[in-house]
Scaffold this motif. Structure first.
Motif, PDB file in Angstrom:
ATOM      1  N   LEU A 199       5.154  13.653  13.555  1.00 20.47           N
ATOM      2  CA  LEU A 199       5.832  12.707  12.562  1.00 20.47           C
ATOM      3  C   LEU A 199       6.741  14.005  11.824  1.00 20.47           C
ATOM      4  N   LYS A 200       7.553  13.670  11.742  1.00 21.25           N
ATOM      5  CA  LYS A 200       8.646  15.047  11.236  1.00 21.25           C
ATOM      6  C   LYS A 200       9.814  14.495  10.056  1.00 21.25           C
ATOM      7  N   ASP A 201      10.766  13.709  10.572  1.00 26.42           N
ATOM      8  CA  ASP A 201      11.581  13.058   9.383  1.00 26.42           C
ATOM      9  C   ASP A 201      11.018  12.110   9.240  1.00 26.42           C
ATOM     10  N   PRO A 202      11.288  11.612   7.344  1.00 29.29           N
ATOM     11  CA  PRO A 202      10.415  10.626   7.370  1.00 29.29           C
ATOM     12  C   PRO A 202      11.549   9.482   7.147  1.00 29.29           C
ATOM     13  N   GLU A 203      13.474   9.683   7.320  1.00 34.55           N
ATOM     14  CA  GLU A 203      14.048   8.408   7.513  1.00 34.55           C
ATOM     15  C   GLU A 203      14.400   8.102   8.989  1.00 34.55           C
ATOM     16  N   THR A 204      13.059   8.969   9.963  1.00 37.42           N
ATOM     17  CA  THR A 204      13.313   8.325  11.678  1.00 37.42           C
ATOM     18  C   THR A 204      11.324   7.291  11.646  1.00 37.42           C
TER      19      THR A 204
ATOM     20  N   VAL B 252       0.706  -0.823   0.236  1.00 38.94           N
ATOM     21  CA  VAL B 252       0.324   0.532   0.023  1.00 38.94           C
ATOM     22  C   VAL B 252       1.122   0.820   0.182  1.00 38.94           C
ATOM     23  N   ASP B 253       0.518   2.694  -0.459  1.00 39.78           N
ATOM     24  CA  ASP B 253       1.027   3.136  -0.541  1.00 39.78           C
ATOM     25  C   ASP B 253       0.695   4.199   1.422  1.00 39.78           C
ATOM     26  N   ARG B 254       2.620   4.931   0.971  1.00 30.93           N
ATOM     27  CA  ARG B 254       2.847   5.213   2.778  1.00 30.93           C
ATOM     28  C   ARG B 254       1.928   6.848   2.654  1.00 30.93           C
ATOM     29  N   ILE B 255       0.989   6.944   3.667  1.00 26.66           N
ATOM     30  CA  ILE B 255      -0.170   8.289   4.113  1.00 26.66           C
ATOM     31  C   ILE B 255       0.885   9.369   3.803  1.00 26.66           C
ATOM     32  N   ASN B 256       0.621  10.535   3.529  1.00 30.90           N
ATOM     33  CA  ASN B 256       1.864  11.479   3.416  1.00 30.90           C
ATOM     34  C   ASN B 256       1.381  12.281   4.623  1.00 30.90           C
TER      35      ASN B 256
ATOM     36  N   GLY C 224      -0.813   1.680   5.938  1.00 30.10           N
ATOM     37  CA  GLY C 224      -0.078   2.899   5.542  1.00 30.10           C
ATOM     38  C   GLY C 224       0.106   3.742   6.358  1.00 30.10           C
ATOM     39  N   HIS C 225      -0.068   4.055   7.276  1.00 25.09           N
ATOM     40  CA  HIS C 225       0.007   5.325   8.394  1.00 25.09           C
ATOM     41  C   HIS C 225       1.594   4.560   9.050  1.00 25.09           C
ATOM     42  N   ASN C 226       1.657   6.269   9.353  1.00 23.39           N
ATOM     43  CA  ASN C 226       3.354   5.864   9.429  1.00 23.39           C
ATOM     44  C   ASN C 226       4.223   6.585  11.174  1.00 23.39           C
ATOM     45  N   PHE C 227       4.266   5.886  11.835  1.00 23.48           N
ATOM     46  CA  PHE C 227       4.970   5.619  13.291  1.00 23.48           C
ATOM     47  C   PHE C 227       6.476   6.029  13.551  1.00 23.48           C
ATOM     48  N   HIS C 228       7.324   5.951  14.587  1.00 27.04           N
ATOM     49  CA  HIS C 228       7.960   6.297  14.937  1.00 27.04           C
ATOM     50  C   HIS C 228       8.930   5.150  14.722  1.00 27.04           C
ATOM     51  N   VAL C 229      10.473   4.548  14.564  1.00 28.44           N
ATOM     52  CA  VAL C 229      10.647   3.343  14.340  1.00 28.44           C
ATOM     53  C   VAL C 229      11.302   3.137  15.431  1.00 28.44           C
ATOM     54  N   LYS C 230      11.265   4.358  16.817  1.00 27.90           N
ATOM     55  CA  LYS C 230      11.716   4.045  18.132  1.00 27.90           C
ATOM     56  C   LYS C 230      10.431   3.291  18.773  1.00 27.90           C
TER      57      LYS C 230
ATOM     58  N   SER D 111       0.890  14.792   6.260  1.00 25.73           N
ATOM     59  CA  SER D 111       0.659  16.267   5.842  1.00 25.73           C
ATOM     60  C   SER D 111      -1.386  16.092   6.550  1.00 25.73           C
ATOM     61  N   GLU D 112      -0.749  14.106   6.390  1.00 25.60           N
ATOM     62  CA  GLU D 112      -2.344  14.038   6.123  1.00 25.60           C
ATOM     63  C   GLU D 112      -2.771  13.338   7.573  1.00 25.60           C
ATOM     64  N   GLU D 113      -0.966  13.459   8.655  1.00 27.81           N
ATOM     65  CA  GLU D 113      -1.224  11.789   9.506  1.00 27.81           C
ATOM     66  C   GLU D 113      -1.369  12.918  11.070  1.00 27.81           C
ATOM     67  N   PHE D 114      -2.026  12.964  11.893  1.00 32.81           N
ATOM     68  CA  PHE D 114      -2.683  13.834  13.414  1.00 32.81           C
ATOM     69  C   PHE D 114      -2.016  12.826  14.161  1.00 32.81           C
ATOM     70  N   GLY D 115      -0.630  12.563  14.156  1.00 32.73           N
ATOM     71  CA  GLY D 115       1.113  12.282  14.938  1.00 32.73           C
ATOM     72  C   GLY D 115       1.395  10.812  15.063  1.00 32.73           C
ATOM     73  N   CYS D 116       2.418  10.147  15.686  1.00 32.83           N
ATOM     74  CA  CYS D 116       1.998   8.743  16.159  1.00 32.83           C
ATOM     75  C   CYS D 116       1.461   8.194  16.580  1.00 32.83           C
ATOM     76  N   PRO D 117       0.659   7.413  16.203  1.00 32.56           N
ATOM     77  CA  PRO D 117      -0.660   6.408  17.422  1.00 32.56           C
ATOM     78  C   PRO D 117       0.466   6.010  19.213  1.00 32.56           C
TER      79      PRO D 117
END
Length: 426
Positions: free
Chosen positions: A145-150, A127-131, A159-165, A133-139
């Motif tokens: 959520l700032k730096d894509p590399e972290t 699935v595509d990664r969610i942008n 497709g939602h984003n999370f901090h690796v840590k 700008s559309e996220e409400f923060g790390c769940p």
């Protein structure tokens, strides 16, 4: 429950707002939800905290019964997104309508009603990664959520984003409970090898050099500054890289940042030449310990303020006879008052809004932000040119004190570099 078990509070006590500030500055990881208002958190040390909200609040730290604790307020502020001035957040007991409102009010766009997907399923599709700008923060930690590399995202589910840590904390918690490692939102199975993948990303991030993208080294002109950034407390908009910090401008105190997202720290210089060729013995142990210990930022800045004759303290407004300190704006304050102000991260004078230090300006009232360009009544357009022309700032020193006396600065620089600003009104 239609009746409230504990009396309704029309206003919050003072200690409540102090706890709110602590909760907003704290980091916790949401590792489980055992109900609509029951949560399991982990702090940064790995300690597990169980929180439940309802007709009565409870927390494994012992708070929530007689007054809110950091954990109950963290749930209300960051998970349910309740504002601190909303009377609901003050209450020590909720009725049914308030609980329903909390559940409806919760900003959770991550809810996914799709069935769980197995990672190795033949039908699984990327699935595509969610942008961002559309996220409400790390769940998990509820932070931005700032730096894509972290970050890492659910590749086969939502497709939602999370901090690796944060995802590593989640995965380790699931492993300790002997549960499969799934996406915190859509419950898609991430497989058993995800922890190795997360560790690999974290190791790569540690090796990556830290870049201060908006900073220029005054000494060598490097853009951006790589690694630790040093900022002069006396001179305006004066940054150094590590190499130039070791070689130049040794007469002024500095603060430092190890990476762009870290807080400012005290930068203490040690004169290694004084110990060259010396053999250390047991009697030098205490001295070496003192050299190795790094003072906290507030105490370090406090030590830079010069003593002054008794006057009226601009903080407590009294003339009590005690030790006095002078600020860059020439106002005076009790040593205990100014030390407490620095501990509270208040770095500007309450009378004229001028910084306590010439290098830290009014708009830089919080040292976690970058230092701006203006200082007490002056604006420096090109400090690099001033440094390279070897212009010395007009800072006088007291004969019996190593810290500079902060008088109104006067710079002998070309008019294109320094432009005087109008006098501030108190």
């Amino acid at each position: 429950m239609s009746t409230r078990e504990k009396p309704y509070r029309g206003k919050a006590p003072v200690i409540f707002f102090q706890t709110v500030q602590t909760a907003l500055q704290s980091t916790f990881f949401l590792v489980n939800e055992s109900g609509l208002t029951s949560f399991v958190l982990k702090d940064e040390t790995g300690k597990v905290i169980k929180v439940s909200l309802g007709s009565t609040h409870s927390c494994t730290c012992g708070g929530g019964k007689t007054e809110h604790c950091v954990h109950t307020l963290y749930i209300l502020l960051k998970i349910f997104r309740v504002l601190p001035d909303n009377p609901i957040i003050w209450q020590l007991s909720f009725i049914d309508s308030e609980i329903n409102w909390l559940i409806r009010n919760r900003v959770n766009p991550h809810v996914d009603t799709k069935p769980k997907k197995e990672r190795n399923s033949a039908q699984a599709q990327k699935v595509d990664r969610i942008n961002l700008s559309e996220e409400f923060g790390c769940p998990i930690c509820q932070e931005d959520l700032k730096d894509p590399e972290t970050l890492i995202y659910c590749k086969e589910g939502c497709g939602h984003n999370f901090h690796v840590k944060c995802m590593k904390v989640w995965a380790e918690h699931k492993t300790s409970q002997k549960d499969p490692i799934t996406c915190p939102l859509c419950r898609c199975d991430w497989g058993n090898g995800v922890i190795n993948e997360l560790n690999k990303i974290l190791r790569k991030a540690k090796k990556k050099p830290q870049l201060h993208s908006n900073a220029t080294c005054i000494g060598c002109g490097a853009i951006p500054i790589v690694g630790t950034k040093y900022h002069c407390v006396i001179c305006p908009n004066f940054d150094f890289c590590s190499r130039c910090y070791k070689s130049y401008h040794k007469e002024h105190p500095f603060i430092m940042k190890t990476n762009p997202n870290s807080a400012w720290e005290a930068a203490v210089r040690v004169n290694s030449d004084a110990f060259a060729g010396r053999d250390f013995g047991p009697e030098d142990y205490e001295m070496l310990q003192q050299l190795d210990a790094k003072p906290c930022l507030s105490e370090y800045l406090f030590s830079l303020l010069p003593d002054c004759p008794p006057d009226v303290c601009h903080i407590c407004k009294s003339d009590q006879q005690t030790r006095w300190k002078k600020l860059a704006c020439s106002h005076s304050a009790h040593d205990t008052c100014i030390l407490q102000a620095l501990r509270d991260e208040q770095y500007i004078c309450s009378i004229d809004s001028i910084s306590c230090f010439l290098g830290l300006t009014p708009s830089s009232s919080h040292l976690k932000q970058e230092a701006p360009l203006s200082i007490s009544g002056l604006h420096v357009g090109n400090p690099a040119l001033a440094f390279r022309q070897r212009r010395k700032p007009a800072i006088k020193r007291h004969e019996s004190h190593n810290a500079p006396i902060a008088h109104q600065p006067v710079f002998d620089l070309p008019p294109l570099i320094v432009t005087r600003i109008g006098v501030r009104k108190p």
